[in-house]
Design an enzyme around this catalytic site. Sequence first.
Site, PDB file in Angstrom:
ATOM      1  N   CYS A  69       0.806  -1.272   0.026  1.00 42.86           N
ATOM      2  CA  CYS A  69      -0.149   0.126  -0.037  1.00 42.86           C
ATOM      3  C   CYS A  69       0.932   1.295   0.016  1.00 42.86           C
ATOM      4  O   CYS A  69       1.451   1.497   0.891  1.00 42.86           O
ATOM      5  CB  CYS A  69      -1.021  -0.016   1.062  1.00 42.86           C
ATOM      6  N   CYS A  72       0.038   3.730   2.754  1.00 41.88           N
ATOM      7  CA  CYS A  72       0.607   3.190   4.098  1.00 41.88           C
ATOM      8  C   CYS A  72       1.984   3.457   4.033  1.00 41.88           C
ATOM      9  O   CYS A  72       2.665   3.904   5.260  1.00 41.88           O
ATOM     10  CB  CYS A  72       0.639   1.622   4.191  1.00 41.88           C
TER      11      CYS A  72
END
Length: 145
Positions: A69, A72
């Site tokens: 991600c 993230c």
Amino acid sequence: MTQHVVCPHCNSTNRVPKDKLNGNAELSCGKCHQPLFDQHPASLNTAGLNAQIAKSDVPVVVDFWAPWCGPCRMMAPEYEKACALVEPKARLVKVDTEAHQDAGAQHNIRSIPTLAIFKGGREVARVSGARSAADLVKWINCYTQ
């Protein structure tokens, strides 16, 4: 007065005088002798997360994330900065939902990054999306006072 603090390394519960949590004392686990707080988010598996949520008197802030991600990964250094500013008032942890899919399912994580705050064994706040360290600290302070 004491508070229960769960060790992020061995999941044992430690009784810590409340005044030591408010000070700058270095606190170590009575069982494994590792630091209880080191100003870095602890990476937890499902069992570690469940122990933190169920047994800790200190609010637990969880970053549900995955290595693939982009947002993230962008937020990771900001989360690290927020941890240094917030501990030991709250415990900041990270759970890799790719490696620990059961934790993601257990907490109904549908998008990442998702941040959740747990107090007294239950979730009290949740937000999705990457945040700056300043925004994280402000959000955490709203629920940990």
